[in-house]
Write a protein that holds these residues in place. Structure first.
Motif, mmCIF file in Angstrom:
data_model
loop_
_atom_site.group_PDB
_atom_site.id
_atom_site.type_symbol
_atom_site.label_atom_id
_atom_site.label_comp_id
_atom_site.label_asym_id
_atom_site.label_seq_id
_atom_site.Cartn_x
_atom_site.Cartn_y
_atom_site.Cartn_z
ATOM 1 N N GLN A 1 0.839 -1.178 0.000
ATOM 2 C CA GLN A 1 0.000 0.000 0.000
ATOM 3 C C GLN A 1 0.885 1.242 0.000
ATOM 4 O OE1 GLN A 1 -3.462 0.138 2.517
ATOM 5 N NE2 GLN A 1 -2.760 2.056 3.366
ATOM 6 N N LYS A 3 1.895 4.862 0.876
ATOM 7 C CA LYS A 3 1.612 5.644 2.078
ATOM 8 C C LYS A 3 1.369 7.116 1.805
ATOM 9 C CE LYS A 3 4.034 2.455 5.045
ATOM 10 N NZ LYS A 3 5.071 2.218 6.027
ATOM 11 N N ILE A 4 1.734 7.577 0.622
ATOM 12 C CA ILE A 4 1.521 8.984 0.287
ATOM 13 C C ILE A 4 0.289 9.117 -0.596
ATOM 14 C CG2 ILE A 4 3.948 9.619 0.553
ATOM 15 C CD1 ILE A 4 4.156 9.518 -2.542
ATOM 16 N N GLN A 111 4.045 13.543 8.310
ATOM 17 C CA GLN A 111 3.563 12.429 9.143
ATOM 18 C C GLN A 111 2.043 12.430 9.232
ATOM 19 O OE1 GLN A 111 5.330 11.919 13.024
ATOM 20 N NE2 GLN A 111 7.240 12.853 12.335
ATOM 21 N N ARG A 114 0.432 11.127 5.938
ATOM 22 C CA ARG A 114 0.451 9.661 5.854
ATOM 23 C C ARG A 114 -0.539 9.033 6.840
ATOM 24 N NH1 ARG A 114 5.876 11.012 5.371
ATOM 25 N NH2 ARG A 114 6.290 10.505 7.546
ATOM 26 N N ALA A 115 -0.594 9.568 8.054
ATOM 27 C CA ALA A 115 -1.501 9.020 9.066
ATOM 28 C C ALA A 115 -2.964 9.232 8.664
ATOM 29 C CB ALA A 115 -1.224 9.668 10.421
ATOM 30 N N LYS A 117 -4.156 9.540 5.572
ATOM 31 C CA LYS A 117 -4.468 8.618 4.475
ATOM 32 C C LYS A 117 -4.742 7.220 5.035
ATOM 33 C CE LYS A 117 -2.852 6.321 0.374
ATOM 34 N NZ LYS A 117 -2.156 6.371 -0.870
ATOM 35 N N ARG A 118 -3.907 6.781 5.950
ATOM 36 C CA ARG A 118 -4.080 5.453 6.547
ATOM 37 C C ARG A 118 -5.425 5.342 7.270
ATOM 38 N NH1 ARG A 118 -2.870 3.804 11.582
ATOM 39 N NH2 ARG A 118 -2.803 1.560 11.871
ATOM 40 N N LYS A 121 -8.351 5.039 4.894
ATOM 41 C CA LYS A 121 -8.457 3.674 4.358
ATOM 42 C C LYS A 121 -9.017 2.724 5.410
ATOM 43 C CE LYS A 121 -6.881 4.507 0.268
ATOM 44 N NZ LYS A 121 -7.780 4.557 -0.866
#
Length: 166
Positions: A1, A3-4, A111, A114-115, A117-118, A121
């Motif tokens: 996956q 991360k960006i 950071q 990325r967090a 986006k995670r 999802k």
């Protein structure tokens, strides 16, 4: 996956695997000349590149079924109405707009990008209590970053923050 964040800038036909690849991106914008089709059925095969997973989550099962079972091509305006893309822009300004979006994202703490986006999802598969627990855990971590301190200081000092990714 990845991360960006990924931005799809569709300037013409996104057909079959191209449509599926577009669906894999976090943000999708299209020029007025873009067209989309989940047309595997037209060549006697199935949507095997993730389209059967991505497309229904983006546009709903009924519209995804319509696209996949008919091979129907839709134009950019229909794609926007169906939430396949978030914006339709003039053809000549597509890359400019995609770059503007990318810069708006990049101006934020790496950071946190990325967090976020995670978490977006995870929110598609977790129930709310689980996601809230995970969000609280991540939020506590973000409060301890230098970028958070920089963001607060920049806000109080009415200046643009300078994020370093820590």
């Amino acid at each position: 996956q990845v991360k960006i964040p990924l931005i799809a800038a569709v300037n013409g036909p996104a057909v079959g695997a191209g449509c599926d690849l577009t669906c894999m991106c976090d943000i999708r914008i299209a020029s007025e000349k873009a067209k989309f089709a989940e047309s595997f059925i037209k060549v006697g095969i199935i949507p095997g590149d993730g389209g059967a997973w991505f497309l229904p989550r983006i546009i709903g099962i009924s519209r995804a079924s319509q696209m996949a079972l008919t091979g129907q091509m839709i134009d950019a305006q229909t794609a926007q109405q169906w939430n396949l893309v978030s914006e339709v822009v003039e053809h000549d300004s597509l890359l400019t707009r995609a770059n503007e979006l990318a810069q708006q994202i990049a101006n934020n703490p790496p950071q946190v990008i990325r967090a976020t986006k995670r978490l977006l999802k995870l929110g598609q598969t977790m129930d709310l209590p689980e996601l809230l627990d995970e969000s609280a855990r991540v939020q506590a971590k973000m409060h301890g970053t230098e970028d958070h301190i920089e963001a607060v200081n920049a806000f109080l000092e009415k200046r643009t923050p300078n994020f370093i990714g820590c």
